[in-house]
Design an enzyme around this catalytic site. Structure first.
Site, PDB file in Angstrom:
ATOM      1  N   ASP A 136       0.837  -1.196   0.000  1.00 47.62           N
ATOM      2  CA  ASP A 136       0.000   0.000   0.000  1.00 47.62           C
ATOM      3  C   ASP A 136       0.877   1.252   0.000  1.00 47.62           C
ATOM      4  O   ASP A 136       1.845   1.345   0.756  1.00 47.62           O
ATOM      5  CB  ASP A 136      -0.935  -0.011   1.217  1.00 47.62           C
ATOM      6  CG  ASP A 136      -2.040   1.010   1.072  1.00 47.62           C
ATOM      7  OD1 ASP A 136      -2.678   1.053   0.004  1.00 47.62           O
ATOM      8  OD2 ASP A 136      -2.263   1.780   2.019  1.00 47.62           O
ATOM      9  N   HIS A 143      -3.636  14.260   1.070  1.00 46.94           N
ATOM     10  CA  HIS A 143      -3.805  13.317   2.181  1.00 46.94           C
ATOM     11  C   HIS A 143      -2.599  13.404   3.121  1.00 46.94           C
ATOM     12  O   HIS A 143      -2.755  13.479   4.348  1.00 46.94           O
ATOM     13  CB  HIS A 143      -3.955  11.892   1.643  1.00 46.94           C
ATOM     14  CG  HIS A 143      -3.958  10.821   2.697  1.00 46.94           C
ATOM     15  ND1 HIS A 143      -4.995  10.673   3.595  1.00 46.94           N
ATOM     16  CD2 HIS A 143      -3.051   9.853   3.003  1.00 46.94           C
ATOM     17  CE1 HIS A 143      -4.720   9.654   4.409  1.00 46.94           C
ATOM     18  NE2 HIS A 143      -3.549   9.146   4.073  1.00 46.94           N
ATOM     19  N   GLU A 203     -10.075   4.076   3.906  1.00 49.98           N
ATOM     20  CA  GLU A 203      -9.269   4.852   2.960  1.00 49.98           C
ATOM     21  C   GLU A 203      -9.731   4.471   1.559  1.00 49.98           C
ATOM     22  O   GLU A 203      -9.709   3.294   1.196  1.00 49.98           O
ATOM     23  CB  GLU A 203      -7.768   4.569   3.141  1.00 49.98           C
ATOM     24  CG  GLU A 203      -7.228   5.118   4.453  1.00 49.98           C
ATOM     25  CD  GLU A 203      -5.706   5.076   4.573  1.00 49.98           C
ATOM     26  OE1 GLU A 203      -5.058   4.305   3.844  1.00 49.98           O
ATOM     27  OE2 GLU A 203      -5.164   5.831   5.416  1.00 49.98           O
ATOM     28  N   GLU A 205      -9.224   4.035  -2.111  1.00 50.50           N
ATOM     29  CA  GLU A 205      -8.035   3.851  -2.947  1.00 50.50           C
ATOM     30  C   GLU A 205      -8.392   3.099  -4.226  1.00 50.50           C
ATOM     31  O   GLU A 205      -9.433   2.447  -4.320  1.00 50.50           O
ATOM     32  CB  GLU A 205      -6.969   3.023  -2.187  1.00 50.50           C
ATOM     33  CG  GLU A 205      -6.602   3.614  -0.836  1.00 50.50           C
ATOM     34  CD  GLU A 205      -5.337   3.009  -0.221  1.00 50.50           C
ATOM     35  OE1 GLU A 205      -4.601   2.289  -0.925  1.00 50.50           O
ATOM     36  OE2 GLU A 205      -5.114   3.269   0.976  1.00 50.50           O
ATOM     37  N   ASP A 237      -8.739   0.416   2.201  1.00 49.13           N
ATOM     38  CA  ASP A 237      -7.660   0.111   3.134  1.00 49.13           C
ATOM     39  C   ASP A 237      -8.127   0.514   4.541  1.00 49.13           C
ATOM     40  O   ASP A 237      -7.726   1.541   5.075  1.00 49.13           O
ATOM     41  CB  ASP A 237      -6.406   0.893   2.713  1.00 49.13           C
ATOM     42  CG  ASP A 237      -5.231   0.645   3.635  1.00 49.13           C
ATOM     43  OD1 ASP A 237      -5.151  -0.457   4.202  1.00 49.13           O
ATOM     44  OD2 ASP A 237      -4.392   1.564   3.791  1.00 49.13           O
ATOM     45  N   ARG A 241      -7.119   4.034  13.338  1.00 52.83           N
ATOM     46  CA  ARG A 241      -6.252   5.208  13.550  1.00 52.83           C
ATOM     47  C   ARG A 241      -5.606   5.247  14.931  1.00 52.83           C
ATOM     48  O   ARG A 241      -4.484   5.732  15.064  1.00 52.83           O
ATOM     49  CB  ARG A 241      -7.049   6.495  13.319  1.00 52.83           C
ATOM     50  CG  ARG A 241      -7.593   6.663  11.908  1.00 52.83           C
ATOM     51  CD  ARG A 241      -6.508   6.677  10.862  1.00 52.83           C
ATOM     52  NE  ARG A 241      -7.086   6.946   9.534  1.00 52.83           N
ATOM     53  CZ  ARG A 241      -6.430   6.706   8.403  1.00 52.83           C
ATOM     54  NH1 ARG A 241      -5.203   6.209   8.420  1.00 52.83           N
ATOM     55  NH2 ARG A 241      -7.004   6.970   7.245  1.00 52.83           N
ATOM     56  N   GLN A 244      -2.855   2.774  14.789  1.00 52.74           N
ATOM     57  CA  GLN A 244      -1.855   3.281  13.842  1.00 52.74           C
ATOM     58  C   GLN A 244      -0.974   4.363  14.479  1.00 52.74           C
ATOM     59  O   GLN A 244       0.250   4.340  14.343  1.00 52.74           O
ATOM     60  CB  GLN A 244      -2.562   3.848  12.600  1.00 52.74           C
ATOM     61  CG  GLN A 244      -1.595   4.283  11.490  1.00 52.74           C
ATOM     62  CD  GLN A 244      -2.330   4.797  10.243  1.00 52.74           C
ATOM     63  OE1 GLN A 244      -3.562   4.791  10.186  1.00 52.74           O
ATOM     64  NE2 GLN A 244      -1.574   5.235   9.264  1.00 52.74           N
ATOM     65  N   LYS A 257      -3.586  -1.826   9.858  1.00 54.67           N
ATOM     66  CA  LYS A 257      -3.956  -2.003   8.456  1.00 54.67           C
ATOM     67  C   LYS A 257      -4.275  -3.456   8.115  1.00 54.67           C
ATOM     68  O   LYS A 257      -5.045  -3.719   7.200  1.00 54.67           O
ATOM     69  CB  LYS A 257      -2.800  -1.538   7.558  1.00 54.67           C
ATOM     70  CG  LYS A 257      -2.386  -0.100   7.794  1.00 54.67           C
ATOM     71  CD  LYS A 257      -3.403   0.863   7.210  1.00 54.67           C
ATOM     72  CE  LYS A 257      -2.838   2.281   7.186  1.00 54.67           C
ATOM     73  NZ  LYS A 257      -3.659   3.164   6.347  1.00 54.67           N
ATOM     74  N   THR A 261      -8.623  -5.745   4.257  1.00 52.93           N
ATOM     75  CA  THR A 261      -8.659  -4.815   3.127  1.00 52.93           C
ATOM     76  C   THR A 261      -9.743  -5.334   2.206  1.00 52.93           C
ATOM     77  O   THR A 261      -9.744  -6.522   1.879  1.00 52.93           O
ATOM     78  CB  THR A 261      -7.308  -4.795   2.381  1.00 52.93           C
ATOM     79  OG1 THR A 261      -6.276  -4.491   3.314  1.00 52.93           O
ATOM     80  CG2 THR A 261      -7.306  -3.767   1.257  1.00 52.93           C
ATOM     81  N   GLU A 377      -9.226  12.852   7.748  1.00 58.69           N
ATOM     82  CA  GLU A 377      -9.135  14.185   7.150  1.00 58.69           C
ATOM     83  C   GLU A 377     -10.426  14.964   7.391  1.00 58.69           C
ATOM     84  O   GLU A 377     -10.407  16.118   7.805  1.00 58.69           O
ATOM     85  CB  GLU A 377      -8.884  14.074   5.642  1.00 58.69           C
ATOM     86  CG  GLU A 377      -7.522  13.490   5.299  1.00 58.69           C
ATOM     87  CD  GLU A 377      -7.349  13.318   3.803  1.00 58.69           C
ATOM     88  OE1 GLU A 377      -7.534  14.298   3.060  1.00 58.69           O
ATOM     89  OE2 GLU A 377      -7.043  12.194   3.371  1.00 58.69           O
TER      90      GLU A 377
HETATM   91 MN    MN Z   1      -3.787   3.196   2.589  1.00 55.90          MN
END
Ligand code: MN
Length: 434
Positions: A136, A143, A203, A205, A237, A241, A244, A257, A261, A377
């Site tokens: 990834d 971002h 996320e 993607e 993804d 948080r 993370q 993560k 997925t 975000e």
């Molecule tokens: Mn990602």
């Protein structure tokens, strides 16, 4: 890079009526590949057309393919598409050309092919490939800036596409539920705690499946890169948080993560995306990449002009039948690095890339508010709430919320194509075993 041919002809229609609707994701110009299961049967390869799937094993048996198209159909008819990916894009192209002819409105083979279609509503989609490795990336300027505590960009960002090795074993297909993970994170008072992740995020993607790949020790050049890019899907993804933030110094994300997925089931081939190529991200002359990550073709058409959307459906919305709340609208153009550059960088140390390997583009955020492609975000790293309608507010994803991604490519002079859906509902964390 794939060039335009008769399969992209906007005048071409299919005798499969549902494929001709203006809002259909799978018109005859798309023809994405996937793997499905009928009833309790074994997984098998197919090609989407409208609301139907062409059963490749049955079409082979009916003698509808010859030459490279037959080899490709054979390679795509089984439980995964890895063999087709290994054959390369010329084989995939021969299959696409023949299937387009079989399905076109004036096909002489309509009667024969009709009986080989399976309604999408009657199947269960499964992972399209055995994914050996999943990597990834972090490729969006916006971002990266919004996620940084200081607003500073990582020193390598403009020099190379930053990435981490993620987990292939927990990549799953759209529709499968996802569990909120248990893990270690800091609470508001700074104490470290173990328990259900409090800040679960998505996320948005684009996924990219690798074709033939390279031998260990033999890098891939920018000129060769398009031959190793098989096709694309949507990719969520899922990002925990809290976990993370605590675990990522200094080696990067790990359990935040690898929980899961989610990918969409249909792989839109590089050839199907040929009408929707766009220039690479504009760069300051001082930020030109090293020559090994640069080519005129990549600069001119390395990016995918793809509209991307994310929606949330809460349990309350599901019950009331309310429309999904749109939470992100963004574009594939918001990546500073193209998939060709991601692939070439990945193999530049000699690392071998294999058929069915998966690359994630990184969260595809752009500069505007609506293009923020993850909740961290949108909620200003957990400090703000946002409205999802019906009197409901969110900061993070709550148990029972379903996250849905959609993508659509549109250009004047081309028939618009879509990616289908990438969907996953968040289920509560498992009680920790005693
Ligand atoms: Mn990602």
């Amino acid at each position: 890079m794939a060039t335009l041919n008769a399969t992209h002809d906007p005048a071409r229609k299919s005798w499969v009526e549902s494929a001709n609707a203006a809002d259909c994701d799978f018109p005859i110009q798309n023809l994405p590949l996937g793997v499905f299961r009928k009833g309790g049967g074994k997984a098998q390869g197919g090609i989407a057309i409208g609301d139907q799937i062409l059963d490749l094993a049955a079409a082979l048996k009916a003698g509808l393919f010859s030459g490279a198209a037959a080899e490709a159909a054979q390679a795509a008819a089984g439980e995964t598409l890895n063999s087709l990916m290994a054959l390369g894009n010329e084989h995939a192209s021969a299959l696409r050309a023949r299937v387009s002819d079989l399905l076109r409105a004036d096909s002489a083979d309509k009667r024969k092919v009709e009986t080989l279609l399976v309604p999408m509503s009657a199947v269960q989609m499964v992972l399209p490939a055995k994914i050996g490795s999943f990597t990834d990336y972090l490729c969006s300027v916006d971002h990266t800036k919004r996620m940084s505590q200081t607003g500073d960009m990582p020193p390598a960002f403009k020099s190379l596409p930053i990435a981490y090795h993620s987990r292939a074993s927990s990549v799953r297909i759209s529709g499968e539920p996802v569990r909120r993970p248990n893990g270690q994170f800091r609470t508001h008072d700074g104490k470290v705690q173990f328990g259900p992740e409090p800040s679960q995020d998505y996320e948005l993607e684009i996924g990219c499946f690798i074709g033939p790949g390279n031998a260990l020790g033999a890098p891939i050049s920018m000129r060769e890169a398009p031959k190793h890019i098989f096709g694309f899907c949507l990719l969520n993804d899922w990002s925990a948080r809290g976990i993370q933030r605590f675990e990522s110094t200094p080696l990067g994300p790990f359990l935040s993560k690898s929980l899961s997925t989610t990918i969409s089931p249909w792989i839109v081939t590089a050839e199907a995306m040929a009408p929707f190529r766009a220039p690479a991200y504009p760069r300051d002359p001082a930020d030109e990449p090293f020559p090994h990550l640069s080519s005129p073709e990549n600069k001119a058409e390395g990016n995918l002009d793809l509209a991307l959307e994310a929606f949330i459906v809460s349990p309350k919305m599901k019950t009331s039948g309310a429309k999904p709340a749109a939470v992100t609208r963004t574009s594939g153009l918001n990546t500073y690095w193209t998939f060709a550059q991601m692939l070439v960088h990945h193999a530049s140390n000699g690392c071998n890339m294999a058929p069915g390997d998966l690359l994630g583009s990184g969260t595809m955020s752009g500069p505007s508010e609506e293009s923020q492609a993850c909740l961290a975000e949108k909620n200003k790293r957990g400090t703000e709430k946002f409205d999802i309608g019906g009197g409901e507010m969110r900061t993070w994803i709550e148990d029972g919320d379903e996250v849905i991604f959609r993508a659509r490519a549109a250009r004047a002079g081309s028939v618009s194509i879509g990616f289908g859906e990438c969907r996953g509902r968040l289920e509560p964390a498992v009680p920790w075993p005693s």
